[in-house]
Design an enzyme around this catalytic site. Structure first.
Site, PDB file in Angstrom:
ATOM      1  N   ARG A 142      95.624 -17.333  96.560  1.00  0.00           N
ATOM      2  CA  ARG A 142      96.857 -17.799  95.925  1.00  0.00           C
ATOM      3  C   ARG A 142      96.937 -19.313  95.784  1.00  0.00           C
ATOM      4  O   ARG A 142      97.881 -19.819  95.213  1.00  0.00           O
ATOM      5  CB  ARG A 142      98.077 -17.334  96.723  1.00  0.00           C
ATOM      6  CG  ARG A 142      98.364 -15.865  96.593  1.00  0.00           C
ATOM      7  CD  ARG A 142      99.713 -15.537  97.234  1.00  0.00           C
ATOM      8  NE  ARG A 142     100.057 -14.133  97.096  1.00  0.00           N
ATOM      9  CZ  ARG A 142      99.648 -13.184  97.928  1.00  0.00           C
ATOM     10  NH1 ARG A 142      98.906 -13.482  98.952  1.00  0.00           N
ATOM     11  NH2 ARG A 142     100.013 -11.934  97.731  1.00  0.00           N
ATOM     12  N   HIS A 158      99.979  -8.333 106.520  1.00  0.00           N
ATOM     13  CA  HIS A 158      99.399  -7.822 105.269  1.00  0.00           C
ATOM     14  C   HIS A 158      98.247  -6.857 105.533  1.00  0.00           C
ATOM     15  O   HIS A 158      97.487  -6.535 104.626  1.00  0.00           O
ATOM     16  CB  HIS A 158      98.963  -8.982 104.367  1.00  0.00           C
ATOM     17  CG  HIS A 158     100.129  -9.796 103.859  1.00  0.00           C
ATOM     18  ND1 HIS A 158      99.991 -11.053 103.297  1.00  0.00           N
ATOM     19  CD2 HIS A 158     101.464  -9.540 103.834  1.00  0.00           C
ATOM     20  CE1 HIS A 158     101.192 -11.511 102.955  1.00  0.00           C
ATOM     21  NE2 HIS A 158     102.096 -10.620 103.276  1.00  0.00           N
ATOM     22  N   CYS A 211      93.250   6.359 104.694  1.00  0.00           N
ATOM     23  CA  CYS A 211      93.434   7.409 103.690  1.00  0.00           C
ATOM     24  C   CYS A 211      94.881   7.389 103.211  1.00  0.00           C
ATOM     25  O   CYS A 211      95.812   7.423 104.020  1.00  0.00           O
ATOM     26  CB  CYS A 211      93.097   8.778 104.270  1.00  0.00           C
ATOM     27  SG  CYS A 211      93.482  10.133 103.139  1.00  0.00           S
ATOM     28  N   ASN A 218     100.044 -27.695 106.321  1.00  0.00           N
ATOM     29  CA  ASN A 218      99.482 -27.101 105.101  1.00  0.00           C
ATOM     30  C   ASN A 218      99.067 -28.217 104.148  1.00  0.00           C
ATOM     31  O   ASN A 218      99.733 -29.254 104.070  1.00  0.00           O
ATOM     32  CB  ASN A 218     100.532 -26.206 104.419  1.00  0.00           C
ATOM     33  CG  ASN A 218      99.920 -25.309 103.350  1.00  0.00           C
ATOM     34  OD1 ASN A 218      98.964 -24.587 103.633  1.00  0.00           O
ATOM     35  ND2 ASN A 218     100.433 -25.365 102.143  1.00  0.00           N
TER      36      ASN A 218
END
Ligand SMILES: [Zn+2]
Length: 281
Positions: free
Chosen positions: A44, A131, A139, A230
């Site tokens: 991203r 996530h 499955c 960041n």
């Protein structure tokens, strides 16, 4: 080079170190930026796969995956070729293990699916993978979990879309695709870790993806300090007590070392119920 609305202020590096030193229960939220030093691309980020190729993002919706066998075949080939299989943890991951061993890590919420926190030595019970994880297949019909290398071995052996060995259902990596709900138990634990920390340290995340980014709100509303590390500005920078833009692989080990070498009693940390004093901003 546009000036961001929220650049680090003078003294932010020192302030970040002081806050991490003072905090007793640190919840860390990590995103792709902590794994780029391990050779795993940020999907991203400004140079990210999804940023440059929105069609690739559309391919990762759960609806397309279920309805289109060609999407699944491409997905299995991509999983087989994922750079994480050859990647190891880096000094940023190791620094958080140091924070844990110093008894200061309250929770480690990660948006990453690469499993590198556990590979570095973080206690699996502390790591909340909101996530999901690429290290297992799941499955979609019966929920069976299988170690991903076992399923990828079938792909390598020629199966283009390996089905569940138990029920024949469609399998996929145990990650959260676009359009798929987060696991409520993991989300609840993440929110609890944000609400009950005295400092939330956001590392390598653009803080644009919810509900992960909302953990900053949860933490600050419950009285915690917020430190953001960041490379790029984030929407939460104006709310942060300190902003660090230095490369994570250097800045995070430095920050943790500064915070864990000193005496825990020296810096006048939060008292009482642990709610830090001093309003942010
Ligand atoms: Zn099944």
């Amino acid at each position: 080079m546009a000036a961001a609305p929220s650049e680090p202020r003078p003294g932010d590096a020192a302030r970040a170190a002081a806050l991490v030193s003072a905090a007793r229960r640190i919840t860390v939220l990590t995103g792709a930026g902590i794994s780029t030093d391990s050779g795993i691309p940020d999907f991203r980020g400004p140079q990210g796969v999804w940023t440059k190729d929105p069609a690739a993002a559309a391919m990762s919706t759960i609806g397309a995956y279920i309805s289109d066998p060609e999407v699944r075949r491409r997905a299995w080939r991509n999983r087989l070729a994922h750079p994480a299989w050859g990647a190891g943890p880096n000094p940023g991951h190791a620094a958080l293990v140091g924070l844990e061993r110093a008894g200061r890590l309250h929770g480690l919420v990660t948006q990453n699916i690469d499993g590198l926190h556990q590979a570095a030595g973080s206690a699996p019970a502390l790591v909340l993978e909101i996530h999901g994880t690429m290290r297992e297949a799941e499955c979609l019909a019966c929920g069976l979990r299988t170690p991903m290398p076992e399923v990828l071995a079938r792909v390598e052996a020629g199966e283009e879309d390996p089905l569940c060995p138990e029920c024949g259902g469609i399998q996929k990596s145990a990650t959260i695709s676009f359009g798929q709900a987060l696991r409520q138990d993991v989300l609840d634990a993440s929110v609890a870790a944000a609400r009950s920390c005295d400092l939330l340290l956001a590392v390598g995340t653009s803080l644009t993806v919810h509900p992960a980014a909302g953990l900053c709100d949860e933490a600050v509303e419950h009285g915690a300090w917020l430190v953001i590390m960041n490379a790029e500005p984030t929407p939460y920078d104006p709310m942060a007590d300190a902003i660090v833009r230095d490369p994570i692989g250097e800045a995070l080990p430095r920050l943790v070392a500064a915070a864990t070498d000193g005496s825990p009693e020296a810096s006048g940390g939060p008292s009482g119920d642990g709610v830090p004093g001093g309003p942010p901003g």
